[in-house]
Design a protein around this motif. Structure first.
Motif, PDB file in Angstrom:
ATOM      1  N   VAL A 156      32.652 -17.345  31.166  1.00 24.80           N
ATOM      2  CA  VAL A 156      32.927 -18.831  31.704  1.00 24.80           C
ATOM      3  C   VAL A 156      32.792 -19.873  30.991  1.00 24.80           C
ATOM      4  O   VAL A 156      31.531 -19.875  29.656  1.00 24.80           O
ATOM      5  CB  VAL A 156      31.013 -19.019  33.060  1.00 24.80           C
ATOM      6  N   THR A 157      33.814 -20.578  30.983  1.00 29.11           N
ATOM      7  CA  THR A 157      34.450 -21.637  30.144  1.00 29.11           C
ATOM      8  C   THR A 157      33.983 -23.025  30.094  1.00 29.11           C
ATOM      9  O   THR A 157      33.392 -24.052  29.799  1.00 29.11           O
ATOM     10  CB  THR A 157      35.732 -21.625  30.221  1.00 29.11           C
ATOM     11  N   ASP A 158      33.733 -23.192  31.844  1.00 32.30           N
ATOM     12  CA  ASP A 158      32.396 -24.474  32.374  1.00 32.30           C
ATOM     13  C   ASP A 158      30.933 -24.570  32.671  1.00 32.30           C
ATOM     14  O   ASP A 158      30.545 -23.582  33.678  1.00 32.30           O
ATOM     15  CB  ASP A 158      33.052 -25.188  33.155  1.00 32.30           C
ATOM     16  N   VAL A 159      29.762 -24.608  31.782  1.00 36.47           N
ATOM     17  CA  VAL A 159      29.053 -24.697  32.458  1.00 36.47           C
ATOM     18  C   VAL A 159      28.271 -25.188  33.741  1.00 36.47           C
ATOM     19  O   VAL A 159      27.296 -24.875  34.460  1.00 36.47           O
ATOM     20  CB  VAL A 159      27.790 -24.774  30.647  1.00 36.47           C
ATOM     21  N   SER A 160      29.112 -26.033  34.252  1.00 33.17           N
ATOM     22  CA  SER A 160      28.575 -26.394  35.540  1.00 33.17           C
ATOM     23  C   SER A 160      29.418 -25.454  36.585  1.00 33.17           C
ATOM     24  O   SER A 160      28.446 -25.395  37.730  1.00 33.17           O
ATOM     25  CB  SER A 160      29.284 -27.986  35.734  1.00 33.17           C
ATOM     26  N   ASN A 161      30.135 -24.306  36.453  1.00 29.31           N
ATOM     27  CA  ASN A 161      30.114 -23.917  37.450  1.00 29.31           C
ATOM     28  C   ASN A 161      29.855 -21.884  37.175  1.00 29.31           C
ATOM     29  O   ASN A 161      29.636 -21.230  36.983  1.00 29.31           O
ATOM     30  CB  ASN A 161      31.814 -23.357  36.944  1.00 29.31           C
ATOM     31  N   ILE A 162      27.790 -22.123  37.710  1.00 27.77           N
ATOM     32  CA  ILE A 162      27.418 -21.730  37.153  1.00 27.77           C
ATOM     33  C   ILE A 162      27.435 -20.642  38.643  1.00 27.77           C
ATOM     34  O   ILE A 162      26.360 -21.201  39.828  1.00 27.77           O
ATOM     35  CB  ILE A 162      25.918 -21.616  36.839  1.00 27.77           C
ATOM     36  N   TYR A 163      26.730 -19.496  38.728  1.00 28.09           N
ATOM     37  CA  TYR A 163      26.323 -18.788  39.858  1.00 28.09           C
ATOM     38  C   TYR A 163      25.095 -18.616  39.820  1.00 28.09           C
ATOM     39  O   TYR A 163      23.937 -17.608  39.420  1.00 28.09           O
ATOM     40  CB  TYR A 163      26.633 -17.773  40.698  1.00 28.09           C
ATOM     41  N   ASN A 216      26.372 -22.203  23.921  1.00 28.32           N
ATOM     42  CA  ASN A 216      28.036 -21.969  22.937  1.00 28.32           C
ATOM     43  C   ASN A 216      29.238 -21.200  23.881  1.00 28.32           C
ATOM     44  O   ASN A 216      30.113 -21.572  23.765  1.00 28.32           O
ATOM     45  CB  ASN A 216      27.687 -21.374  21.640  1.00 28.32           C
ATOM     46  N   ARG A 217      28.246 -20.988  24.251  1.00 29.27           N
ATOM     47  CA  ARG A 217      29.128 -19.632  25.303  1.00 29.27           C
ATOM     48  C   ARG A 217      28.591 -18.301  26.055  1.00 29.27           C
ATOM     49  O   ARG A 217      27.225 -18.058  26.231  1.00 29.27           O
ATOM     50  CB  ARG A 217      30.651 -18.674  24.331  1.00 29.27           C
ATOM     51  N   MET A 218      29.030 -17.948  26.898  1.00 28.33           N
ATOM     52  CA  MET A 218      28.082 -17.570  28.073  1.00 28.33           C
ATOM     53  C   MET A 218      29.416 -16.398  29.021  1.00 28.33           C
ATOM     54  O   MET A 218      30.798 -16.359  29.220  1.00 28.33           O
ATOM     55  CB  MET A 218      27.370 -18.264  29.565  1.00 28.33           C
ATOM     56  N   GLY A 219      29.029 -15.253  29.585  1.00 33.06           N
ATOM     57  CA  GLY A 219      29.985 -14.660  30.427  1.00 33.06           C
ATOM     58  C   GLY A 219      28.745 -14.403  31.701  1.00 33.06           C
ATOM     59  O   GLY A 219      28.069 -13.935  31.148  1.00 33.06           O
ATOM     60  N   LEU A 220      29.738 -14.070  32.657  1.00 36.31           N
ATOM     61  CA  LEU A 220      28.934 -13.607  34.314  1.00 36.31           C
ATOM     62  C   LEU A 220      29.124 -12.136  34.238  1.00 36.31           C
ATOM     63  O   LEU A 220      30.142 -11.715  33.943  1.00 36.31           O
ATOM     64  CB  LEU A 220      29.679 -14.731  35.385  1.00 36.31           C
TER      65      LEU A 220
END
Length: 231
Positions: A156-163, A216-220
């Motif tokens: 996920v490159t944009d924190v605003s695109n969270i499910y 810093n970084r995140m993945g769904l």
């Protein structure tokens, strides 16, 4: 010369490029199992199960009888090497690299890509598109996930695109930690839009509100692989 099951275990160890100690530790088999004076001894069903549970790529028929090939077709082995499926295209189901928590934490690469060389790779037909997989070393999602299980995730490159309500693997900046990698559900925070609420499945961990800017970084997480052991 007639080879025993233990002789074939030694062949597999040599193929993997690991030591006997590593093999015994990973399979939770007692020391002495592969001593020279015990190589002709039979191997119990319980020990065979431990070996197959730890190394599912081993062909059980080969291990017991020596017939056929050492490795099953279509399963992970070695440094990400994968045998082709007879009925599926390799390109149709690309392999997903698998990393350890320590390797990612000590790497300068993003959490969704991991270090340069993966330990192995997963090839699962019809699996949703994932960038990488990770062995989890946390009990935040217990009992649905245990330490040693695998999660596969999409960056996920944009924190605003969270499910909201979904499970994410995240690298978070904290003053007391240089690297803090965690596995949590993400919910909306009650203290403002700049924050998110991190929640565990394990009730011993209370919810936490953190700034989105500290991620810093995140993945769904899109796939969870649960290991079950009978012994």
């Amino acid at each position: 010369m007639h080879l025993t099951t233990k002789d074939r275990v030694l062949q597999f160890i040599d193929y993997k490029g690991i030591s006997k100690t590593v093999f015994l530790n990973e399979t939770d088999i007692k020391r002495g199992f592969l001593d020279k004076d015990k190589l002709k001894a039979s191997v119990s069903d319980i020990l065979l199960e431990k070996i197959i549970q730890t190394y599912p790529e081993i062909d059980l028929v080969w291990l017991i009888t020596g017939k056929g090939n050492m490795l099953k077709k279509g399963l992970v082995h070695g440094k990400g090497t994968i045998d082709s499926f007879e009925s599926q295209s390799y390109n149709e189901f690309p392999p997903v690299p698998v990393y350890t928590l320590d390797a990612i934490t000590n790497s300068s690469h993003p959490v969704y890509s991991g270090p340069k060389d993966a330990e192995s790779a997963l090839l699962i037909p019809h699996m949703p598109n994932c960038d990488a997989a990770l062995y989890i070393h946390t009990d935040t999602m217990y009992p649905i996930l245990r330490t040693g299980d695998i999660v596969c995730y999409k960056r996920v490159t944009d924190v605003s695109n969270i499910y909201w309500g979904e499970m994410y693997v995240m690298d978070i900046s904290r003053q007391e930690d240089e690297n803090y990698l965690t596995l949590k559900y993400i919910h909306k925070s009650d203290i403002g839009d700049d924050y998110i609420s991190l929640r565990s499945h394990n009730p011993i961990y209370p919810p936490q509100d953190i700034l989105k800017s500290n991620i810093n970084r995140m993945g769904l997480v899109k796939v969870c692989i649960r290991y079950n052991c009978l012994v």
